[in-house]
Design an enzyme around this catalytic site. Structure first.
Site, PDB file in Angstrom:
ATOM      1  N   CYS A  42      41.555  83.300 -21.885  1.00 55.67           N
ATOM      2  CA  CYS A  42      42.966  83.036 -21.590  1.00 55.67           C
ATOM      3  C   CYS A  42      43.506  83.926 -20.474  1.00 55.67           C
ATOM      4  CB  CYS A  42      43.801  83.247 -22.850  1.00 55.67           C
ATOM      5  SG  CYS A  42      43.728  84.936 -23.449  1.00 55.67           S
ATOM      6  N   CYS A  73      42.212  86.755 -29.934  1.00 55.63           N
ATOM      7  CA  CYS A  73      43.299  87.710 -29.710  1.00 55.63           C
ATOM      8  C   CYS A  73      43.013  89.013 -30.464  1.00 55.63           C
ATOM      9  CB  CYS A  73      44.636  87.127 -30.165  1.00 55.63           C
ATOM     10  SG  CYS A  73      44.922  85.422 -29.640  1.00 55.63           S
TER      11      CYS A  73
HETATM   12 FE1  FES Z   1      44.620  85.075 -25.393  1.00 58.47          FE
HETATM   13 FE2  FES Z   1      46.072  85.541 -27.569  1.00 58.47          FE
HETATM   14  S1  FES Z   1      45.847  83.658 -26.497  1.00 58.47           S
HETATM   15  S2  FES Z   1      45.038  86.974 -26.342  1.00 58.47           S
END
Ligand code: FES
Length: 166
Positions: free
Chosen positions: A33, A106
């Site tokens: 992400c 995460c």
């Molecule tokens: Fe990437 Fe939470 S969506 S750290």
């Protein structure tokens, strides 16, 4: 995942910010992400053992990453380096309950930042010449945050960025 606990942790995160006098710092980025977490640690002597006295973090990530990082910086206080190294993402995020599959990375990112800090050479945080936000400002044209910090790493020459294996 417990949304109430998530919201309260995000609304009032604990131990946020750069620690100028830290003994060590670790930074991890997620290639999934583009988010990042940086975690600082300071040790103290207690009953003849070196234990974690203070911890703080900066998160350029989602709410889950912020909440887990906030909890992690509280959970590791008083632990030895070896004890803290044993802590896995599911333990660090336990107050939130089970994370949905798309949020597991995460917690793993926070675990990675913690491990990076614990394994960092002591004193590596004490001489941090620039904070992340300043470093990012210097690299506005970089396409992603990960690239921005990688560029900052080259500029500063000593920020260690460890991508997680997904
Ligand atoms: Fe990437 Fe939470 S969506 S750290």
């Amino acid at each position: 995942m417990n949304q109430d606990i998530l919201q309260s942790a995000v609304t009032a995160p604990q131990n946020v910010g750069e620690m100028i006098d830290a003994d060590a710092v670790g930074t991890v980025g997620s290639p999934d992400c583009g988010d990042m977490v940086r975690l600082w640690i300071k040790y103290k002597e207690h009953d003849g053992q070196k234990v974690i006295d203070k911890a703080s973090f900066q998160s350029f990530g989602c709410q889950t990453a912020i909440a887990v990082a906030s909890m992690a910086t509280q959970m590791i206080l008083g632990k030895t380096r070896e004890e803290a190294l044993q802590m896995k993402a599911d333990e660090l995020s336990a107050p939130l309950g089970p994370l949905p599959p798309m949020k597991i990375h995460c917690g793993q990112m926070v675990e990675g930042a913690l491990k990076a800090a614990l394994e960092a050479e002591q004193g590596s945080g004490a001489r941090e010449p620039e904070n992340i936000s300043h470093a990012i400002d210097q690299t506005k044209s970089a396409p992603t945050l990960h690239d921005a910090l990688s560029a900052a790493d080259k500029k500063v020459g000593r920020i260690k960025i460890i991508p997680l294996n997904s």
